[in-house]
Scaffold this active site. Structure first.
Site, short mmCIF file in Angstrom:
data_model
loop_
_atom_site.label_atom_id
_atom_site.label_comp_id
_atom_site.label_asym_id
_atom_site.label_seq_id
_atom_site.Cartn_x
_atom_site.Cartn_y
_atom_site.Cartn_z
N ASP B 9 0.85 -1.17 0.00
CA ASP B 9 0.00 0.00 0.00
C ASP B 9 0.91 1.24 0.00
OD1 ASP B 9 -2.30 1.70 0.51
OD2 ASP B 9 -1.53 1.84 2.57
N THR B 13 1.53 3.71 4.36
CA THR B 13 2.36 2.51 4.48
C THR B 13 3.80 2.80 4.06
OG1 THR B 13 0.46 1.06 4.23
CG2 THR B 13 2.62 0.12 3.71
N ARG B 40 -7.58 13.72 5.90
CA ARG B 40 -7.28 12.31 5.68
C ARG B 40 -8.50 11.42 5.95
NH1 ARG B 40 -5.26 8.09 3.01
NH2 ARG B 40 -4.52 6.40 4.34
N SER B 115 -2.43 0.86 -4.84
CA SER B 115 -2.91 2.01 -4.07
C SER B 115 -4.20 2.57 -4.63
CB SER B 115 -1.83 3.10 -4.10
OG SER B 115 -2.36 4.34 -3.67
N ASN B 116 -4.98 3.21 -3.74
CA ASN B 116 -6.18 3.94 -4.13
C ASN B 116 -5.86 5.17 -4.99
OD1 ASN B 116 -8.25 2.42 -3.06
ND2 ASN B 116 -8.38 3.57 -1.13
N LYS B 148 -10.16 0.27 -2.72
CA LYS B 148 -9.96 -0.73 -1.67
C LYS B 148 -10.92 -0.44 -0.52
CE LYS B 148 -5.33 -0.07 -1.46
NZ LYS B 148 -3.97 -0.28 -0.98
N SER B 172 0.58 -3.48 4.50
CA SER B 172 -0.17 -2.25 4.72
C SER B 172 -0.18 -1.88 6.20
CB SER B 172 -1.62 -2.39 4.22
OG SER B 172 -2.32 -1.18 4.35
N ASN B 174 -2.73 0.16 7.04
CA ASN B 174 -4.14 0.53 7.17
C ASN B 174 -4.99 -0.69 7.51
OD1 ASN B 174 -4.24 3.45 6.46
ND2 ASN B 174 -3.29 2.71 4.56
N PHE B 176 -8.14 -1.31 7.44
CA PHE B 176 -9.18 -1.70 6.47
C PHE B 176 -8.57 -2.42 5.28
CE2 PHE B 176 -7.76 2.26 4.61
CZ PHE B 176 -7.88 2.04 3.25
N ASP B 177 -7.36 -2.04 4.94
CA ASP B 177 -6.65 -2.62 3.80
C ASP B 177 -6.17 -4.03 4.15
OD1 ASP B 177 -5.57 -2.45 1.22
OD2 ASP B 177 -3.79 -1.35 1.86
#
Lengths: 242, 242
Positions: B9, B13, B40, B115-116, B148, B172, B174, B176-177
């Site tokens: 990520d 990350t 953010r 990545s998003n 994601k 990652s 994150n 959620f990721d």
């Protein structure tokens, strides 16, 4: 446009999700406010994330998982009895002031709820608050196996109530729900309950931060057709639409 | 299990999204910290909401929309020049300490980013930080027209790198990721950068609130296979896996 049905979001729109705060403070003391805000934000996040990930998770379980997250983050022991008492409050949230009055004034129309809640949660909530007989249907998005603002959720309304999307006035205080309902094609009334006072600095607490994050219109496409301050403003909006 | 590819990520990350804070404080004074955290959080929310709503919105536009939301909520005038300076920082975020060292140590393996971010944003970021040559591919989820943790995003990796999902170690910070990558079927290493100090009361500011909300493991299914403290712990994890 003729409004044949008014469809309400439940949590944050008819029912005050912040009404868990009293019990949270009773049970978690000085952490109660923090638990209240983390819980609600994480509950919303989990609905969106689960909607994206798939997996068809029940909103009751998501609500419990988000409560446990909030307690752990705040440093409160995750005691099953404490969790059960807080979860029980979710089946008996306070109606917003004027909710019953507004619903009564609209009773000549087809009224319904469309909510992320599970059917069991919503049925319990509506029964506890005594407004069940006013609704033609109480629709859980579980029927679509996803969560708002996935358009599949809003599409449930047409099927359940036998109305076209252009005949629906959708009512929500949640900015993301306004964006989703509007993108789907409903007429939308946004209950603007306030995004908090503009802060003087970065030094604000969780309740104020929550309001800034959640109380404002989202920048996700067209905004609401109507901005109102309270549920009691609805009958005049509906009357204007015919 | 043989690890044929390590996929990272980007935001949070490899790259420190909090590194916008310095500029935010320079431009927004006492509101800078608040703008940083609202920005953010809203950026993440918009990615999830747009993923659910559909509409294929570019991450650069989402990032700009979330910045404008954050500024308005904080009571900072939405000046186009101020926005452009903050947006420019998103193309030049700081690498986390040890990132280059870790990537160099892993350079015998196939490395990629998923990545998003939009392709343009990611290409600019990777070039600005000088790590481009280390990656076999820099994959934007825009190729899947969602964000994601939608499984369609993780599926891009197999196609782009020519590896099976069981041959991928996804990295990652994150939560959620991690949940999304794990549900998809990757092996996952979670960089636990800290969920903040357990607070003594509800009286905490936006930065601490952000850490509590974002820095912890999510309760969304199976957790990470590996919990590490920094990117520099990765080479030994990868070596263990073979």
């Amino acid at each position: 446009m003729t409004v044949r049905a008014l469809v309400f979001d439940a949590y944050g729109t008819l029912y005050d999700v912040q009404s868990v705060r009293g019990l949270a403070v009773e049970l978690c003391g000085r952490k109660g406010e923090l638990v209240t805000q983390l819980w609600r934000l994480k509950q919303l996040e989990y609905s969106w994330l689960r909607g994206l990930m798939g997996g068809d998770e029940d909103f009751w379980r998501l609500t419990r998982a988000s409560l446990e997250f909030a307690l752990e983050a705040a440093g409160v022991a995750v005691d099953p009895k404490l969790c059960e008492r807080l979860m029980a409050k979710y089946l008996d949230l306070d109606l917003y002031p004027g909710a019953r009055e507004a619903l009564d004034a609209l009773a000549g129309r087809k009224l319904a709820i469309l909510s992320n809640g599970s059917q069991k949660m919503l049925d319990a909530l509506v029964e506890a608050s005594g407004v069940g007989p006013l609704f033609a249907d109480v629709i859980s998005v579980a029927r679509a196996k996803t969560f708002k603002p996935d358009p599949k959720c809003y599409a449930l309304v047409e099927q359940a109530l036998g109305v076209g999307k252009h005949e629906v006035l959708f009512v929500s205080s949640n900015g993301f729900d306004v964006a989703g309902a509007k993108a789907f094609g409903f007429k939308v009334a946004w209950i603007e309950r306030g995004g908090g006072v503009t802060p003087a600095s970065s030094d604000i607490g969780p309740a104020e931060f929550y309001k800034l994050l959640r109380g404002r219109a989202e920048k996700l496409g067209p905004g609401a057709d109507f901005r109102i301050k309270a549920l009691t403003d609805l009958p005049s909006v509906a009357a204007r639409l015919g």
